[in-house]
Design an enzyme around this catalytic site. Structure first.
Site, PDB file in Angstrom:
ATOM      1  N   GLU A 115       0.849  -1.198   0.000  1.00  0.00           N
ATOM      2  CA  GLU A 115       0.000   0.000   0.000  1.00  0.00           C
ATOM      3  C   GLU A 115       0.882   1.245   0.000  1.00  0.00           C
ATOM      4  O   GLU A 115       2.000   1.195   0.497  1.00  0.00           O
ATOM      5  CB  GLU A 115      -0.854   0.045   1.281  1.00  0.00           C
ATOM      6  CG  GLU A 115      -1.732  -1.157   1.473  1.00  0.00           C
ATOM      7  CD  GLU A 115      -2.431  -1.161   2.839  1.00  0.00           C
ATOM      8  OE1 GLU A 115      -2.442  -0.113   3.520  1.00  0.00           O
ATOM      9  OE2 GLU A 115      -2.954  -2.215   3.207  1.00  0.00           O
ATOM     10  N   LYS A 117       2.314   4.570   1.481  1.00  0.00           N
ATOM     11  CA  LYS A 117       2.408   5.083   2.850  1.00  0.00           C
ATOM     12  C   LYS A 117       2.064   6.566   2.782  1.00  0.00           C
ATOM     13  O   LYS A 117       2.891   7.398   2.386  1.00  0.00           O
ATOM     14  CB  LYS A 117       3.807   4.861   3.391  1.00  0.00           C
ATOM     15  CG  LYS A 117       3.936   5.218   4.857  1.00  0.00           C
ATOM     16  CD  LYS A 117       5.221   4.626   5.410  1.00  0.00           C
ATOM     17  CE  LYS A 117       5.387   4.912   6.880  1.00  0.00           C
ATOM     18  NZ  LYS A 117       5.295   6.331   7.218  1.00  0.00           N
ATOM     19  N   ASP A 119       1.462  10.268   3.579  1.00  0.00           N
ATOM     20  CA  ASP A 119       2.148  11.165   4.508  1.00  0.00           C
ATOM     21  C   ASP A 119       1.152  12.155   5.089  1.00  0.00           C
ATOM     22  O   ASP A 119       1.072  13.301   4.673  1.00  0.00           O
ATOM     23  CB  ASP A 119       3.284  11.890   3.778  1.00  0.00           C
ATOM     24  CG  ASP A 119       4.211  12.584   4.759  1.00  0.00           C
ATOM     25  OD1 ASP A 119       4.120  12.295   5.966  1.00  0.00           O
ATOM     26  OD2 ASP A 119       5.009  13.411   4.316  1.00  0.00           O
ATOM     27  N   TYR A 230      -7.210   2.211   6.144  1.00  0.00           N
ATOM     28  CA  TYR A 230      -6.491   1.017   5.703  1.00  0.00           C
ATOM     29  C   TYR A 230      -6.441  -0.105   6.730  1.00  0.00           C
ATOM     30  O   TYR A 230      -5.827  -1.134   6.487  1.00  0.00           O
ATOM     31  CB  TYR A 230      -5.052   1.382   5.313  1.00  0.00           C
ATOM     32  CG  TYR A 230      -4.341   2.220   6.359  1.00  0.00           C
ATOM     33  CD1 TYR A 230      -4.164   3.580   6.159  1.00  0.00           C
ATOM     34  CD2 TYR A 230      -3.873   1.663   7.539  1.00  0.00           C
ATOM     35  CE1 TYR A 230      -3.533   4.366   7.105  1.00  0.00           C
ATOM     36  CE2 TYR A 230      -3.247   2.443   8.499  1.00  0.00           C
ATOM     37  CZ  TYR A 230      -3.077   3.794   8.266  1.00  0.00           C
ATOM     38  OH  TYR A 230      -2.454   4.566   9.214  1.00  0.00           O
ATOM     39  N   LYS A 320      11.037   2.747   2.413  1.00  0.00           N
ATOM     40  CA  LYS A 320      11.197   4.173   2.141  1.00  0.00           C
ATOM     41  C   LYS A 320      12.284   4.414   1.102  1.00  0.00           C
ATOM     42  O   LYS A 320      13.237   3.642   1.023  1.00  0.00           O
ATOM     43  CB  LYS A 320      11.543   4.905   3.429  1.00  0.00           C
ATOM     44  CG  LYS A 320      10.404   4.884   4.426  1.00  0.00           C
ATOM     45  CD  LYS A 320      10.618   5.952   5.460  1.00  0.00           C
ATOM     46  CE  LYS A 320       9.422   6.050   6.358  1.00  0.00           C
ATOM     47  NZ  LYS A 320       9.632   7.036   7.408  1.00  0.00           N
ATOM     48  N   CYS A 414      33.263  16.487  29.512  1.00  0.00           N
ATOM     49  CA  CYS A 414      31.850  16.765  29.229  1.00  0.00           C
ATOM     50  C   CYS A 414      31.623  18.275  29.138  1.00  0.00           C
ATOM     51  O   CYS A 414      32.025  19.010  30.046  1.00  0.00           O
ATOM     52  CB  CYS A 414      30.976  16.162  30.328  1.00  0.00           C
ATOM     53  SG  CYS A 414      29.273  16.739  30.267  1.00  0.00           S
ATOM     54  N   CYS A 417      29.512  19.311  32.492  1.00  0.00           N
ATOM     55  CA  CYS A 417      29.985  19.241  33.883  1.00  0.00           C
ATOM     56  C   CYS A 417      31.507  19.200  34.002  1.00  0.00           C
ATOM     57  O   CYS A 417      32.042  19.295  35.100  1.00  0.00           O
ATOM     58  CB  CYS A 417      29.381  18.027  34.579  1.00  0.00           C
ATOM     59  SG  CYS A 417      29.978  16.460  33.914  1.00  0.00           S
ATOM     60  N   CYS A 432      29.176  10.668  29.321  1.00  0.00           N
ATOM     61  CA  CYS A 432      29.513  11.369  30.535  1.00  0.00           C
ATOM     62  C   CYS A 432      28.885  10.523  31.632  1.00  0.00           C
ATOM     63  O   CYS A 432      27.677  10.337  31.653  1.00  0.00           O
ATOM     64  CB  CYS A 432      28.901  12.775  30.525  1.00  0.00           C
ATOM     65  SG  CYS A 432      28.883  13.484  32.178  1.00  0.00           S
ATOM     66  N   CYS A 437      25.502  15.100  36.390  1.00  0.00           N
ATOM     67  CA  CYS A 437      25.833  16.081  35.346  1.00  0.00           C
ATOM     68  C   CYS A 437      24.624  16.967  35.051  1.00  0.00           C
ATOM     69  O   CYS A 437      23.533  16.475  34.781  1.00  0.00           O
ATOM     70  CB  CYS A 437      26.261  15.345  34.077  1.00  0.00           C
ATOM     71  SG  CYS A 437      26.314  16.374  32.613  1.00  0.00           S
TER      72      CYS A 437
HETATM   73  S1  IVH Z   1      -0.149   0.405   8.765  1.00  0.00           S
HETATM   74  C1  IVH Z   1      -0.223  -1.516  12.854  1.00  0.00           C
HETATM   75  N1  IVH Z   1      -0.666   1.455   6.409  1.00  0.00           N
HETATM   76  O1  IVH Z   1       2.602   5.385   8.681  1.00  0.00           O
HETATM   77  C2  IVH Z   1      -0.546  -0.677  11.670  1.00  0.00           C
HETATM   78  N2  IVH Z   1       0.302   2.852   8.061  1.00  0.00           N
HETATM   79  O2  IVH Z   1       5.264   4.964  10.104  1.00  0.00           O
HETATM   80  C3  IVH Z   1       0.614   0.155  11.269  1.00  0.00           C
HETATM   81  N3  IVH Z   1       0.651   5.157   7.337  1.00  0.00           N
HETATM   82  O3  IVH Z   1       1.633   5.978  11.924  1.00  0.00           O
HETATM   83  C4  IVH Z   1       0.309   1.151  10.272  1.00  0.00           C
HETATM   84  N4  IVH Z   1      -0.151   4.922   5.302  1.00  0.00           N
HETATM   85  O4  IVH Z   1      -0.123   6.529  10.235  1.00  0.00           O
HETATM   86  C5  IVH Z   1      -0.174   1.671   7.638  1.00  0.00           C
HETATM   87  N5  IVH Z   1      -1.187   2.237   4.286  1.00  0.00           N
HETATM   88  C6  IVH Z   1      -0.718   2.448   5.519  1.00  0.00           C
HETATM   89  C7  IVH Z   1      -0.238   3.724   5.921  1.00  0.00           C
HETATM   90  C8  IVH Z   1       0.272   3.876   7.209  1.00  0.00           C
HETATM   91  C9  IVH Z   1       0.392   5.761   6.177  1.00  0.00           C
HETATM   92  C10 IVH Z   1       1.274   5.794   8.524  1.00  0.00           C
HETATM   93  C11 IVH Z   1       0.603   5.441   9.814  1.00  0.00           C
HETATM   94  C12 IVH Z   1       1.723   5.180  10.797  1.00  0.00           C
HETATM   95  C13 IVH Z   1       2.940   5.502  10.034  1.00  0.00           C
HETATM   96  C14 IVH Z   1       4.010   4.505  10.431  1.00  0.00           C
END
Ligand code: IVH
Length: 678
Positions: A115, A117, A119, A230, A320, A414, A417, A432, A437
């Site tokens: 899927e 991800k 943002d 999702y 990523k 340090c 301190c 340290c 400290c």
């Molecule tokens: S699954 C246990 N699916 O990415 C479920 N997360 O770095 C874990 N995010 O905080 C998340 N798109 O908000 C999942 N298709 C997707 C996502 C997704 C964006 C975000 C999510 C999470 C962050 C993790």
């Protein structure tokens, strides 16, 4: 009283409006003109103002209209909102697969869903009998903030499911997780518009974050937000899907916006890897910002088997891409002392604009890193920023050197301190070791009062430093003796009666914070809110945790040797033991509430139940709550792992399945008996 034909028309109008909103806002395929839509909407508004008793919270007219809030109430999530581990190369992706495979029986068949991800910002959406009743931010993963009225204003978020009559029935209780975001095109339009008014908005994500956490829902409504879901967090009273792929379809069929067009199902891992690698060219074509892909094991039954480590599930991972980079001058290297005494070199940079933000500081990891990359003060350096992660210096551009650059070395003492700095064989970090400290003390206090920990309002880094410098606070427990220094506090510049009262009240009030926050606040390495919760759910009190052996700790699901060692080491330190004793004596919550018995002592501990049919006296929800209260778990489908099927009148196919698998079938009466023999 509204006449029956009006009641009927109102219902019909809502259905029509919901359907056409979905066509417009989710599918971007309207079937009627804007004028026709407005006519429907105005007719509904007129009928509702004539017969206000017909207004329901899930009416499409109710998206905007809630008054500004004073603040957001806290909401405890029904399950921890886990995050995701990252990989950045095909090799790491394959290593992820190899890691979880070791935990599965050989030959287990696995498929995967990939899927985008998104943002944006995590949101947790609750539906009771199909009605959107509560929406929360992720917060620290355990407790979020109630932003229901703000979320209601998002047009693509269904206020009522299912959307159409041919969708599946809405389960009595459904909690889903998704992402609220601002589409790229919407952001650009909004940004241009706002620029004319002299307002600056830097990125879709920050704009969405500001809009969601605005106290006035009207402001949220004026920002073009969207949502995509999702994940099913909780489903009760209905059979949930068995796979992630089915989940996405099921959610879509209920009327939720789902990024299905950009999701793919794989049963061949090599093909999946190729897809992930090739996708880098696709990502900029998406209508929303993404920071990679998420790869999830498709079979949900395997999610339970695999569980999680720390705050990351084993059954999913984020892929990523190397992030945006820029070149700027390294002006200086300063050393920061963390709360555990680790010395971290930090780069002071000439400000540079990078991936949506101006950067003037970046991490340099450790001294070895600086030496290896031959990074010198005065160098032009490459800086990289990936998503929300702190920017890092990748290395110098040596061709641009003038000869005036200076080689840097870790100071021998340090910077805070003045004690000698130490380094252990085999470790990269310099420490340290002086627990007294100042920098460490201030950092520990700072962390203790911070949001994920005790969340004391009016107490931040500035106060931590100031109170330390004045000699009011030498360690975290001293926070609770501040009230004895009222006069001295009042003598500080800018500290009037009101401010001091508020601060002291907030400190007193923090004594009511749950033990998980106290444990988080102690600042034990690797013990954040989610791990703190997990540890206390098992050990029940900080005292019991302090006595736990490394073996007992690492036997817990979600606790690896690293966490176990760190907990053990922390509690064996006399100064830390003293801190715990003092916090206890000041009346902080050092244990979970008593009435809940330790999980393993409960009569249904660890037992998995499936419900089917109508029970004589309990509703499904009641039965579920009772089972949970006595330590059991309710799942939706019968498998070999099911311990009991609780059957009532008119049971469904689950009864047959139970008989086939030889799972014991019990009645409400049987369950009563089971929980009475305590
Ligand atoms: S699954 C246990 N699916 O990415 C479920 N997360 O770095 C874990 N995010 O905080 C998340 N798109 O908000 C999942 N298709 C997707 C996502 C997704 C964006 C975000 C999510 C999470 C962050 C993790």
């Amino acid at each position: 009283m509204a006449p029956p034909d009006v009641v009927k028309r109102v219902e019909q109008l809502r259905r029509l409006i919901n359907y056409h909103s979905y066509r417009y806002y989710v599918l971007a395929q309207p079937e009627i003109s804007d004028e026709e839509y407005d006519m429907l909407f105005r007719e509904l508004q007129r009928l509702e103002s004539q017969y206000p008793e017909l207004i329901t919270p899930d009416s499409p007219t109710q998206r905007v209209g809630a008054p500004p809030a004073e603040g957001f109430a806290k909401v405890r999530h029904p399950a921890p909102m886990l995050s995701l581990g990252n990989v950045t190369s095909p090799e790491e992706l394959r290593a992820w697969k190899e890691r979880y495979e070791k935990l599965l029986p050989e030959g287990t068949k696995v498929s995967w869903v990939v899927e985008p991800k998104i943002d944006g910002l995590t949101v947790v959406l609750h539906y009771e009998n199909g009605v959107f009743t509560l929406g929360a931010t992720r917060g620290d993963g355990i407790v979020g903030e109630d932003i229901t009225n703000n979320l209601r204003t998002i047009r693509s978020l269904p206020l009522h499911i299912p959307l159409t009559e041919d969708g599946p029935d809405a389960p009595p209780r459904l909690v889903v997780r998704g992402e609220a975001y601002m589409a790229k095109a919407e952001f650009e339009r909004f940004q241009t518009e706002q620029a004319k008014l002299g307002n600056k908005f830097t990125s879709p994500r920050n704009t969405a974050a500001g809009a969601l956490r605005n106290l006035d829902p009207k402001v949220t409504a004026s920002r073009p937000l969207d949502v995509l879901v999702y994940h099913i967090v909780v489903i009760e009273g209905a059979d949930g899907p068995a796979t992630q792929w089915e989940t996405l379809h099921y959610l879509r069929d209920l009327g939720f916006p789902v990024a299905l067009a950009y999701c793919r199902l794989f049963d061949d891992f090599d093909a999946l890897v190729d897809y992930c690698v090739g996708w880098v060219d696709e990502k900029d074509k998406l209508p929303f910002e993404v920071d990679g892909l998420v790869i999830k094991i498709n079979e949900l039954a395997l999610h339970d088997v695999l569980g999680f480590v720390g705050k990351d599930p084993r059954w999913a991972v984020a892929y990523k891409y190397p992030a945006a980079e820029a070149i700027t001058r390294l002006l200086d290297i300063v050393v920061e002392v963390g709360r555990t005494g680790v010395l971290t070199p930090r780069a002071v940079l000439e400000p540079v604009y990078l991936a949506g933000a101006t950067i003037s500081s970046a991490t340099l990891h450790n001294a070895d890193y600086i030496a290896e990359k031959d990074i010198r003060i005065g160098d032009m350096v490459i800086v990289r920023r990936a998503g929300e992660v702190i920017p890092q210096v990748l290395g110098p551009v040596k061709e641009l050197r003038t000869g005036d650059e200076k080689v840097w070395r870790m100071p021998e003492r340090c910077p805070s301190c003045g004690e000698p700095v130490v380094r252990y064989p085999g470790e990269v970090a310099y420490y340290c070791e002086n627990t007294a400290c100042p920098a460490q003390l201030v950092r520990r206090v700072e962390f203790f009062v911070s949001r994920p920990a005790m969340d004391i309002e009016g107490f931040g880094p500035r106060q931590a430093r100031l109170f330390y410098e004045r000699g009011f606070i030498k360690e975290i427990a001293d926070i609770y003796t501040l009230k004895e220094r009222r006069e001295e506090l009042l003598a500080l510049e800018g500290y009037g009666e009101k401010k001091v009262n508020n601060l002291l009240n907030a400190i007193e009030a923090s004594k009511g914070q749950p033990a998980t926050r106290v444990l988080t606040g102690l600042g034990i390495r690797f013990v954040g809110p989610i791990t703190a919760e997990l540890l206390l759910n098992h050990f029940r009190s900080i005292d019991a945790l302090a006595r736990a052996t490394v073996e007992a700790l690492s036997a817990l699901e979600g606790v690896g040797p690293r966490i176990a060692e760190s907990v053990r080491a922390w509690f064996s330190h006399p100064a830390n033991q003293r801190t715990v004793a003092r916090l206890t004596s000041y009346g902080l919550q050092m244990a979970l509430p008593e009435e809940e018995k330790p999980a393993e002592a409960l009569p249904l501990a660890g037992k998995i139940f499936v419900l089917t049919g109508t029970l004589p006296t309990w509703t499904r929800q009641e039965a579920t709550e009772i089972i949970k209260r006595y330590g059991g778990k309710v799942t939706s489908s019968v498998s070999r792992k099911t311990d009991y099927v609780l059957a009532g009148e008119n049971p469904g196919s689950k009864l047959q399945k139970a008989q086939q698998l030889g799972v014991p079938i019990i009645s409400e009466e049987d369950l009563r008996r089971m929980i009475q023999q305590q």
